[in-house]
Design a protein around this motif. Structure first.
Motif, PDB file in Angstrom:
ATOM      1  N   ARG A  27       0.825  -1.213   0.000  1.00 58.01           N
ATOM      2  CA  ARG A  27       0.000   0.000   0.000  1.00 58.01           C
ATOM      3  C   ARG A  27       0.859   1.263   0.000  1.00 58.01           C
ATOM      4  O   ARG A  27       0.491   2.267  -0.600  1.00 58.01           O
ATOM      5  N   GLU A  28       1.995   1.183   0.663  1.00 58.03           N
ATOM      6  CA  GLU A  28       2.893   2.339   0.680  1.00 58.03           C
ATOM      7  C   GLU A  28       3.407   2.638  -0.728  1.00 58.03           C
ATOM      8  O   GLU A  28       3.462   3.796  -1.161  1.00 58.03           O
ATOM      9  N   GLN A  29       3.808   1.580  -1.454  1.00 57.98           N
ATOM     10  CA  GLN A  29       4.300   1.776  -2.818  1.00 57.98           C
ATOM     11  C   GLN A  29       3.200   2.339  -3.724  1.00 57.98           C
ATOM     12  O   GLN A  29       3.459   3.210  -4.569  1.00 57.98           O
ATOM     13  N   ALA A  30       1.976   1.878  -3.582  1.00 59.03           N
ATOM     14  CA  ALA A  30       0.859   2.405  -4.360  1.00 59.03           C
ATOM     15  C   ALA A  30       0.571   3.854  -3.985  1.00 59.03           C
ATOM     16  O   ALA A  30       0.272   4.695  -4.840  1.00 59.03           O
ATOM     17  N   ARG A  31       0.667   4.132  -2.699  1.00 56.62           N
ATOM     18  CA  ARG A  31       0.445   5.505  -2.218  1.00 56.62           C
ATOM     19  C   ARG A  31       1.488   6.461  -2.791  1.00 56.62           C
ATOM     20  O   ARG A  31       1.167   7.587  -3.181  1.00 56.62           O
ATOM     21  N   ILE A  32       2.735   6.018  -2.845  1.00 59.41           N
ATOM     22  CA  ILE A  32       3.806   6.852  -3.417  1.00 59.41           C
ATOM     23  C   ILE A  32       3.528   7.128  -4.893  1.00 59.41           C
ATOM     24  O   ILE A  32       3.710   8.250  -5.376  1.00 59.41           O
ATOM     25  N   LEU A  33       3.066   6.112  -5.624  1.00 58.17           N
ATOM     26  CA  LEU A  33       2.759   6.288  -7.047  1.00 58.17           C
ATOM     27  C   LEU A  33       1.695   7.367  -7.244  1.00 58.17           C
ATOM     28  O   LEU A  33       1.866   8.271  -8.085  1.00 58.17           O
ATOM     29  N   LEU A  34       0.613   7.304  -6.502  1.00 55.24           N
ATOM     30  CA  LEU A  34      -0.451   8.296  -6.651  1.00 55.24           C
ATOM     31  C   LEU A  34       0.046   9.692  -6.275  1.00 55.24           C
ATOM     32  O   LEU A  34      -0.342  10.689  -6.895  1.00 55.24           O
ATOM     33  N   ARG A  89      -7.818   5.729  -3.368  1.00 54.18           N
ATOM     34  CA  ARG A  89      -7.154   5.626  -2.060  1.00 54.18           C
ATOM     35  C   ARG A  89      -8.088   4.971  -1.039  1.00 54.18           C
ATOM     36  O   ARG A  89      -7.663   4.130  -0.244  1.00 54.18           O
ATOM     37  N   ARG A  90      -9.349   5.394  -1.065  1.00 49.52           N
ATOM     38  CA  ARG A  90     -10.294   4.883  -0.078  1.00 49.52           C
ATOM     39  C   ARG A  90     -10.628   3.414  -0.343  1.00 49.52           C
ATOM     40  O   ARG A  90     -10.660   2.600   0.573  1.00 49.52           O
ATOM     41  N   THR A  91     -10.860   3.068  -1.606  1.00 50.17           N
ATOM     42  CA  THR A  91     -11.263   1.700  -1.950  1.00 50.17           C
ATOM     43  C   THR A  91     -10.195   0.685  -1.583  1.00 50.17           C
ATOM     44  O   THR A  91     -10.496  -0.417  -1.094  1.00 50.17           O
ATOM     45  N   PHE A  92      -8.929   1.042  -1.797  1.00 54.15           N
ATOM     46  CA  PHE A  92      -7.836   0.089  -1.579  1.00 54.15           C
ATOM     47  C   PHE A  92      -7.086   0.355  -0.279  1.00 54.15           C
ATOM     48  O   PHE A  92      -5.988  -0.165  -0.079  1.00 54.15           O
ATOM     49  N   ASN A  93      -7.666   1.182   0.607  1.00 56.91           N
ATOM     50  CA  ASN A  93      -7.124   1.391   1.963  1.00 56.91           C
ATOM     51  C   ASN A  93      -5.647   1.791   1.938  1.00 56.91           C
ATOM     52  O   ASN A  93      -4.815   1.211   2.647  1.00 56.91           O
ATOM     53  N   LEU A  94      -5.321   2.778   1.133  1.00 58.22           N
ATOM     54  CA  LEU A  94      -3.916   3.145   0.949  1.00 58.22           C
ATOM     55  C   LEU A  94      -3.391   4.089   2.023  1.00 58.22           C
ATOM     56  O   LEU A  94      -2.231   4.508   1.948  1.00 58.22           O
ATOM     57  N   GLU A  95      -4.216   4.420   3.003  1.00 55.11           N
ATOM     58  CA  GLU A  95      -3.766   5.336   4.051  1.00 55.11           C
ATOM     59  C   GLU A  95      -3.542   4.626   5.381  1.00 55.11           C
ATOM     60  O   GLU A  95      -3.257   5.264   6.381  1.00 55.11           O
ATOM     61  N   GLN A  96      -3.661   3.314   5.418  1.00 50.81           N
ATOM     62  CA  GLN A  96      -3.458   2.579   6.674  1.00 50.81           C
ATOM     63  C   GLN A  96      -2.774   1.244   6.400  1.00 50.81           C
ATOM     64  O   GLN A  96      -2.837   0.713   5.281  1.00 50.81           O
ATOM     65  N   ASP A  97      -2.091   0.740   7.408  1.00 52.38           N
ATOM     66  CA  ASP A  97      -1.365  -0.529   7.292  1.00 52.38           C
ATOM     67  C   ASP A  97      -0.525  -0.547   6.011  1.00 52.38           C
ATOM     68  O   ASP A  97      -0.682  -1.404   5.122  1.00 52.38           O
ATOM     69  N   LEU A  98       0.387   0.417   5.913  1.00 55.64           N
ATOM     70  CA  LEU A  98       1.100   0.648   4.661  1.00 55.64           C
ATOM     71  C   LEU A  98       1.988  -0.523   4.265  1.00 55.64           C
ATOM     72  O   LEU A  98       2.318  -0.675   3.076  1.00 55.64           O
ATOM     73  N   ALA A  99       2.380  -1.346   5.177  1.00 55.85           N
ATOM     74  CA  ALA A  99       3.240  -2.483   4.831  1.00 55.85           C
ATOM     75  C   ALA A  99       2.454  -3.635   4.206  1.00 55.85           C
ATOM     76  O   ALA A  99       3.045  -4.545   3.616  1.00 55.85           O
TER      77      ALA A  99
END
Length: 831
Positions: A719-726, A750-760
């Motif tokens: 999720r962290e890597q996806a968050r960085i991409l966005l 971001r909301r659908t794929f929970n990219l703001e929590q449990d980033l690992a």
């Protein structure tokens, strides 16, 4: 009062005006020297902005010295005497000083009264006068008396200095000084008098090393110190000297500029900066961070850099701390932070110019004239365009701020304001002993002298732009460019009523048949495809060329068909609009006849014999037979043995319009009203083409980021890597409505794929995530369709949706917008 004219004679590259002397022009009394006629080389100065251009060694930079020397008397030396002047030599009685002068106009009654009291002018009822320096310390002033004759007044040194204080004074932006990377706190407090040891970290290290070298003597006690004073002085005295003694003039001016940014322009309290230094010493990191945050907010507000640096709207200048220094940092649209040394010199110098301009506050008693020599030296083409915006704001400031007159010298085509060709002055080196001369009517030939002055490569690069209007021939370009300038003067305040020639380049294709090749040359090569709009005649050849873009598969991919305009569709439904027109058909016949007379007059200048007489009735009779106006004129002209050159005719049309003869005024108005309709349609198409290009870039940006992401993470990603991409995608988006639509579409991802929590954690439904990212490429298309539909409903009188989808573009398609433009005009401006 305003600077109106600059005069030079026997000064550097300026000898005297040999053309005027040969032509036997009327002699003015100030042009006589030692009982002989030596006319000054005369350069008219625009009341707002004057651009001086010319080839190398043409004398353009010398003109700034003329203005400064004539007003202040400074830097006028015998060595500045023109080497090929008749008065340059060592013979007794031969030599003289260089001669410089200026003319003033718009003199107020209060200014005139003060000048009369000082100079004993024949009357206080004047609004213009001249002042010359044939010696550095004395001024000769010329006024008109009540009989309209020139009267001379010679001022001695003391009166000369008093007159200097009554006229506007020049100031210069130093184009060699850039903003520094950092400034010592000690310099902010004590400027150049601060000790050298406080200059930088390296200087502090030298101090520590010096103390270490004399430590044995210090540890040995006072007796050892008294016995070895020379060693201690040698080690420590260089670091105790003031900073100004250790720096070059340029380095010192750079630090002074940084200090002025913070204290003068930023209006930051000096004590607050000292508090930051004290907070660092006392390790009060939170307190220091708060003060820095406030400092950066103050700087952003006062500098207003985003208004001028349009290349990156997210750019910001910030300050940070480093040991005993305030450091300047740069943040851009990527979110990255850089020091000045890590960015181009152009940015540092642009900031320098902006700061120097803004910290200068002209006094109410004495207006100022900004002089600048070759500001393009360190700036990119885009930065030069941004600098023109700075100059414009200085000449036309906000209410309550005194305007400046701006005079700058450049060898760059990108610092030309093509919307105001009347402000451009072209200088060239004459033949033999002539020296510098002024090229008359330099911009009337659509900048041809400028192309020669800049050289073939630079000259042509100024006339191929990021937004291009392709027309059939050079005569169309001349008519459009000239009419754009005229409509700007006649219909001020409406941007769509003219063309912005600084943003848009009019490119002649050569003919209707060659339009496709011209467009291919602009958009068919390379990855970048600049926006293009085509404007065609509505004759057989023009309409055939337009149809080719509809039917030919190769051409269809080059340009959106809606961005191809023809003169017939633009004028559809407009009263008295010509049928199947060429550009010249938009001219009323009396205006065309007057232009033809001017063409004939120019031809007769170079040929012997009586000019042919062509009457208005003869042209009207020929046009009644049908066909195009230019063909009818050519048929009449051929009967006298002549042939119409379309380029010369187009130039003459603009000349006649500028002359503004009362008898021609109604016909000029008809012509300009028709051109307004063309400009509105062109501007609508340009917006459409620009939006299309920008949107394609957005699509490409997302495609590239997503492609790289898939290569690095083909099967899964955290999720962290996806968050960085966005985040990377968002930082590279511009401020367009289409980009806003992409930003809005990212939120539910971001909301659908929970990219703001449990980033690992790994992204769940990874294929679905990639599919959503693919959808971002089409977001701008969806937003565009919603807004287009809403606009069409509104234009048809239907009730549109309460609000378009977030981020949808605020425009209509080009052809539709062009039609609506002339419909709006019909009700108020029938033709």
């Amino acid at each position: 009062m305003k600077l109106k004219t600059a005069y030079a004679r026997f000064y550097k590259s300026f000898n005297f005006d040999q053309a005027r002397k040969l032509n036997g022009t009327e002699r003015q009394p100030w042009e006589l020297f030692r009982d002989k006629f030596f006319p000054y080389v005369t350069v008219e100065i625009d009341p707002k902005i004057t651009t001086i251009v010319g080839a190398n060694e043409s004398g353009k930079s010398h003109l700034l010295g003329v203005i400064k020397g004539a007003i202040t008397g400074k830097d006028i030396r015998h060595r500045d005497h023109c080497r090929y002047s008749p008065f340059f030599g060592v013979a007794k009685g031969q030599g003289c000083w260089p001669h410089v002068g200026v003319g003033w106009d718009s003199v107020t009654p209060e200014e005139a009264a003060a000048i009369q009291a000082l100079t004993d002018a024949p009357t206080a009822d004047f609004d213009r006068f001249l002042m010359f320096r044939e010696e550095p310390d004395c001024i000769t002033a010329w006024f008109r008396d009540n009989d309209d004759k020139f009267v001379k007044r010679e001022l001695k040194a003391e009166a000369t200095q008093q007159l200097q204080r009554l006229v506007p004074c020049p100031f210069e932006i130093d184009s060699t000084v850039a903003l520094p990377n950092s400034i010592p706190f000690a310099f902010l407090a004590d400027q150049g008098s601060a000790p050298s040891a406080t200059l930088s970290r390296s200087a502090m290290e030298q101090l520590i090393k010096a103390l270490a070298s004399v430590r044995p003597l210090l540890d040995s006690g006072a007796a050892a110190v008294q016995k070895n004073p020379d060693a201690i002085i040698k080690a420590l005295s260089p670091l105790a000297r003031p900073i100004e003694s250790q720096l070059s003039r340029t380095e010192l001016k750079s630090l002074q500029l940084g200090r002025s940014l913070l204290l003068t322009l930023g209006e930051i309290d000096e004590d607050s900066l000292i508090e930051i230094a004290n907070g660092i010493d006392e390790k009060e990191d939170g307190y220091v961070a708060g003060l820095l945050q406030s400092t950066n907010k103050q700087l952003e507000q006062k500098l207003n850099f985003k208004r001028y640096w349009v290349q990156d709207r997210d750019f910001s200048l910030k300050v940070s701390t480093r040991d005993r220094e305030i450091t300047f940092m740069i943040s851009d649209r990527t979110g990255s932070v850089y020091t000045f040394s890590e960015r181009s010199s152009g940015l540092r110098f642009f900031l320098s110019y902006l700061i120097q301009a803004q910290i200068h506050h002209p006094s109410q008693e004495q207006e100022s004239i900004l002089l600048m020599d070759e500001p393009d030296t360190f700036l990119s083409a885009e930065a030069q365009q941004d600098l023109m915006r700075v100059f414009s704001d200085l000449a036309d400031p906000a209410p309550g701020i005194d305007p400046l007159q701006v005079v700058y010298v450049t060898h760059s085509p990108f610092l030309l304001d093509k919307n105001h060709g009347e402000r451009i002055r072209v200088l060239e080196k004459g033949t033999g002993l002539e020296g510098t001369r002024v090229v008359p009517r330099a911009t009337r030939n659509h900048y041809e002298p400028l192309r020669s002055a800049f050289g073939p490569f630079a000259g042509e690069s100024a006339f191929v732009g990021s937004v291009n209007l392709v027309v059939e021939g050079p005569s169309d370009r001349i008519l459009l460019a000239g009419a754009a300038s005229l409509t700007r003067e006649h219909f001020s305040g409406l941007q769509d009523d003219t063309l912005d020639l600084n943003r848009m380049v009019i490119v002649p294709g050569g003919s209707a048949k060659e339009i496709a090749y011209a467009v291919f040359g602009i958009r068919g090569r390379g990855a970048d495809k600049p926006p293009v709009v085509i404007l065609l005649d509505a004759d057989k050849a023009g309409l055939a060329a337009k149809e080719e873009f509809r039917t030919d598969k190769r051409l269809r991919n080059l340009i959106d068909f809606e961005n191809i305009l023809d003169l017939s569709s633009i004028g559809e439904g407009v009263d008295a609009w010509p049928q199947t027109p060429e550009m010249e058909d938009l001219l009323p016949v009396p205006l065309a006849h007057q232009a033809l007379q001017l063409v004939i007059a120019d031809i007769v200048k170079f040929r012997e014999g009586k000019p042919p007489e062509i009457t208005l009735d003869a042209i009207e009779k020929e046009t009644s037979r049908g066909g195009h106006l230019i063909d009818a004129i050519d048929r009449v002209f051929k009967k006298t043995g002549g042939k119409v050159d379309k380029v010369a005719f187009a130039k003459s049309v603009i000349e006649v319009c500028r002359a503004a003869d009362k008898a021609m005024a109604p016909h000029i108005d008809v012509f300009l009203q028709r051109m307004r309709l063309i400009f509105r349609a062109v501007n609508a198409a340009v917006r459409n083409a620009t939006d299309e290009t920008a949107n394609k870039r957005l699509e490409k940006l997302i495609e590239e980021r997503l492609g790289l992401f898939k290569i690095d993470y083909p099967h899964h990603a955290t999720r962290e890597q996806a968050r960085i991409l966005l985040g990377q995608i968002e930082r590279q988006l511009d401020e367009s409505p289409e980009a806003d639509a992409i930003r809005n579409a990212i939120v539910p991802i971001r909301r659908t794929f929970n990219l703001e929590q449990d980033l690992a954690e790994l992204v769940g439904d990874y294929d679905g995530f990639l599919e959503c990212l693919e959808g971002l490429k089409r977001t701008w298309l969806n937003a565009q369709s919603v807004t287009t539909k809403a606009a069409e409903q509104q234009s048809n009188g239907e009730t549109p949706p309460s609000a378009p989808q977030a981020g949808a573009p605020r425009r209509r398609r080009g052809a539709k917008a062009g039609h609506n433009a002339h419909e709006a005009q019909k009700s108020t401006n029938p033709i």
